[in-house]
Design an enzyme around this catalytic site. Structure first.
Site, PDB file in Angstrom:
ATOM      1  N   LYS A   9       0.813  -1.216   0.000  1.00  0.00           N
ATOM      2  CA  LYS A   9       0.000   0.000   0.000  1.00  0.00           C
ATOM      3  C   LYS A   9       0.857   1.282   0.000  1.00  0.00           C
ATOM      4  CE  LYS A   9      -3.920  -2.277   2.319  1.00  0.00           C
ATOM      5  NZ  LYS A   9      -4.935  -2.172   3.406  1.00  0.00           N
ATOM      6  N   TYR A  49     -12.536  -2.300  -3.306  1.00  0.00           N
ATOM      7  CA  TYR A  49     -13.056  -2.330  -1.933  1.00  0.00           C
ATOM      8  C   TYR A  49     -14.577  -2.184  -1.880  1.00  0.00           C
ATOM      9  CZ  TYR A  49      -8.481  -2.360   0.424  1.00  0.00           C
ATOM     10  OH  TYR A  49      -7.248  -2.711   0.921  1.00  0.00           O
ATOM     11  N   PHE A  57     -15.496   4.140   7.059  1.00  0.00           N
ATOM     12  CA  PHE A  57     -14.136   4.506   6.659  1.00  0.00           C
ATOM     13  C   PHE A  57     -13.907   4.379   5.158  1.00  0.00           C
ATOM     14  CE2 PHE A  57     -14.084   0.040   8.070  1.00  0.00           C
ATOM     15  CZ  PHE A  57     -13.584  -0.583   6.929  1.00  0.00           C
ATOM     16  N   ARG A  85      -2.020 -14.263   4.977  1.00  0.00           N
ATOM     17  CA  ARG A  85      -2.766 -13.574   6.043  1.00  0.00           C
ATOM     18  C   ARG A  85      -1.984 -13.635   7.368  1.00  0.00           C
ATOM     19  NH1 ARG A  85      -7.175 -10.391   4.640  1.00  0.00           N
ATOM     20  NH2 ARG A  85      -7.975 -10.737   6.729  1.00  0.00           N
ATOM     21  N   THR A  91      -5.203  -6.777  11.090  1.00  0.00           N
ATOM     22  CA  THR A  91      -5.514  -5.528  10.378  1.00  0.00           C
ATOM     23  C   THR A  91      -4.983  -4.313  11.138  1.00  0.00           C
ATOM     24  OG1 THR A  91      -7.540  -6.596   9.617  1.00  0.00           O
ATOM     25  CG2 THR A  91      -7.408  -4.210   9.332  1.00  0.00           C
ATOM     26  N   ARG A 102       2.721  -6.264   9.301  1.00  0.00           N
ATOM     27  CA  ARG A 102       2.051  -5.111   9.900  1.00  0.00           C
ATOM     28  C   ARG A 102       2.662  -4.710  11.238  1.00  0.00           C
ATOM     29  NH1 ARG A 102      -3.922  -7.044   7.843  1.00  0.00           N
ATOM     30  NH2 ARG A 102      -4.068  -5.703   6.007  1.00  0.00           N
ATOM     31  N   ASN A 112      -1.974   0.382   6.775  1.00  0.00           N
ATOM     32  CA  ASN A 112      -1.480  -0.881   7.318  1.00  0.00           C
ATOM     33  C   ASN A 112      -0.666  -1.714   6.330  1.00  0.00           C
ATOM     34  OD1 ASN A 112      -3.590  -1.761   5.785  1.00  0.00           O
ATOM     35  ND2 ASN A 112      -4.696  -2.799   7.428  1.00  0.00           N
ATOM     36  N   HIS A 115      -2.236  -5.531   1.694  1.00  0.00           N
ATOM     37  CA  HIS A 115      -3.519  -6.228   1.553  1.00  0.00           C
ATOM     38  C   HIS A 115      -3.227  -7.663   1.160  1.00  0.00           C
ATOM     39  CE1 HIS A 115      -7.381  -7.563  -0.026  1.00  0.00           C
ATOM     40  NE2 HIS A 115      -6.690  -8.043  -1.038  1.00  0.00           N
ATOM     41  N   GLU A 126      -9.781 -10.696  -7.430  1.00  0.00           N
ATOM     42  CA  GLU A 126      -8.801  -9.621  -7.241  1.00  0.00           C
ATOM     43  C   GLU A 126      -7.631  -9.754  -8.225  1.00  0.00           C
ATOM     44  OE1 GLU A 126      -9.868  -9.044  -2.489  1.00  0.00           O
ATOM     45  OE2 GLU A 126      -7.886  -9.811  -3.036  1.00  0.00           O
TER      46      GLU A 126
HETATM   47  P1  GTP Z   1      -7.112  -6.017   3.598  1.00  0.00           P
HETATM   48  O1  GTP Z   1      -6.142  -7.115   3.363  1.00  0.00           O
HETATM   49  O2  GTP Z   1      -6.580  -4.665   3.170  1.00  0.00           O
HETATM   50  O3  GTP Z   1      -8.479  -6.312   3.022  1.00  0.00           O
HETATM   51  O4  GTP Z   1      -7.221  -5.911   5.190  1.00  0.00           O
HETATM   52  P2  GTP Z   1      -8.045  -6.836   6.161  1.00  0.00           P
HETATM   53  O5  GTP Z   1      -8.717  -7.945   5.419  1.00  0.00           O
HETATM   54  O6  GTP Z   1      -7.121  -7.184   7.270  1.00  0.00           O
HETATM   55  O7  GTP Z   1      -9.131  -5.824   6.704  1.00  0.00           O
HETATM   56  P3  GTP Z   1     -10.600  -5.490   6.140  1.00  0.00           P
HETATM   57  O8  GTP Z   1     -10.871  -6.231   4.878  1.00  0.00           O
HETATM   58  O9  GTP Z   1     -11.547  -5.616   7.264  1.00  0.00           O
HETATM   59  O10 GTP Z   1     -10.452  -3.940   5.822  1.00  0.00           O
HETATM   60  C1  GTP Z   1      -9.901  -3.521   4.582  1.00  0.00           C
HETATM   61  C2  GTP Z   1      -8.997  -2.340   4.806  1.00  0.00           C
HETATM   62  O11 GTP Z   1      -9.773  -1.230   5.212  1.00  0.00           O
HETATM   63  C3  GTP Z   1      -7.960  -2.510   5.918  1.00  0.00           C
HETATM   64  O12 GTP Z   1      -6.796  -3.142   5.514  1.00  0.00           O
HETATM   65  C4  GTP Z   1      -7.669  -1.073   6.271  1.00  0.00           C
HETATM   66  O13 GTP Z   1      -6.725  -0.498   5.374  1.00  0.00           O
HETATM   67  C5  GTP Z   1      -9.022  -0.413   6.068  1.00  0.00           C
HETATM   68  N1  GTP Z   1      -9.721  -0.277   7.342  1.00  0.00           N
HETATM   69  C6  GTP Z   1     -10.329  -1.241   8.071  1.00  0.00           C
HETATM   70  N2  GTP Z   1     -10.860  -0.751   9.198  1.00  0.00           N
HETATM   71  C7  GTP Z   1     -10.574   0.581   9.179  1.00  0.00           C
HETATM   72  C8  GTP Z   1     -10.846   1.663  10.053  1.00  0.00           C
HETATM   73  O14 GTP Z   1     -11.461   1.511  11.099  1.00  0.00           O
HETATM   74  N3  GTP Z   1     -10.390   2.902   9.658  1.00  0.00           N
HETATM   75  C9  GTP Z   1      -9.723   3.103   8.495  1.00  0.00           C
HETATM   76  N4  GTP Z   1      -9.299   4.332   8.162  1.00  0.00           N
HETATM   77  N5  GTP Z   1      -9.435   2.115   7.645  1.00  0.00           N
HETATM   78  C10 GTP Z   1      -9.857   0.878   7.983  1.00  0.00           C
HETATM   79 MG    MG Z   2      -9.912  -7.698   3.696  1.00  0.00          MG
END
Ligand code: GTP
Ligand code: MG
Length: 138
Positions: A9, A49, A57, A85, A91, A102, A112, A115, A126
């Site tokens: 990212k 997304y 968010f 993962r 996350t 992370r 973070n 992805h 994807e």
């Molecule tokens: P990805 O691999 O990026 O999909 O991350 P994840 O699967 O661990 O998390 P999730 O799919 O729930 O959320 C997708 C992305 O949204 C996260 O990686 C973060 O970058 C963002 N995100 C999630 N929760 C928050 C939040 O509370 N605030 C903000 N600003 N971003 C968030």
């Molecule tokens: Mg995710």
């Protein structure tokens, strides 16, 4: 063997951490079988997304993902989806285990660093959003 989709990212590309992230990926036994650096468009980020479009968010997430270059990748290996993962960590970096990407590099729950796909179906969708079949060399 399995394939997963990865994004390094903008928080990481801005800090010149592409190689450091790739080192953790490769040390974990995952092979980078496709990779390119791109500037995501707003449309690409919104499509990518879409599952989060109702979340509070979402706007911030799309802003962040288009705020600078990203590196999109296809990773291959045994149980690549679950393995990546695990290597990524939680996350929220505050909850991420020692040694994970992370934990090492992420700045916040939003910024973070990486992805990774969460299931075989999402991995396929994807990968297809960003790579043609002949760009993936296993
Ligand atoms: P990805 O691999 O990026 O999909 O991350 P994840 O699967 O661990 O998390 P999730 O799919 O729930 O959320 C997708 C992305 O949204 C996260 O990686 C973060 O970058 C963002 N995100 C999630 N929760 C928050 C939040 O509370 N605030 C903000 N600003 N971003 C968030
Ligand atoms: Mg995710």
């Amino acid at each position: 063997t399995e394939r997963t989709f990865s994004i390094i990212k903008p928080d990481a590309t801005k800090r010149n951490l592409t190689g450091a992230v790739n080192a953790v990926i490769e040390e974990a036994g995952l092979r980078i079988v496709a990779q390119k650096r791109i500037q995501m468009t707003r449309a690409q980020a919104e499509t990518f997304y879409a599952v989060h479009s109702e979340r509070p968010f979402f706007g911030e997430l799309v802003e962040f993902m288009t705020s600078g270059p990203v590196v999109v990748q296809v990773l291959e290996g045994e149980n690549a989806i679950a393995k990546y993962r695990e290597v990524m960590g939680a996350t929220n970096p505050a909850n991420a285990a020692e040694g994970t990407i992370r934990k090492k590099f992420a700045l916040s729950v939003g910024e973070n660093t990486v992805h990774g796909s969460d299931a075989p179906e999402t991995a396929a969708v994807e990968i297809a959003q960003f790579f043609a079949g002949n760009e993936i060399v296993g």
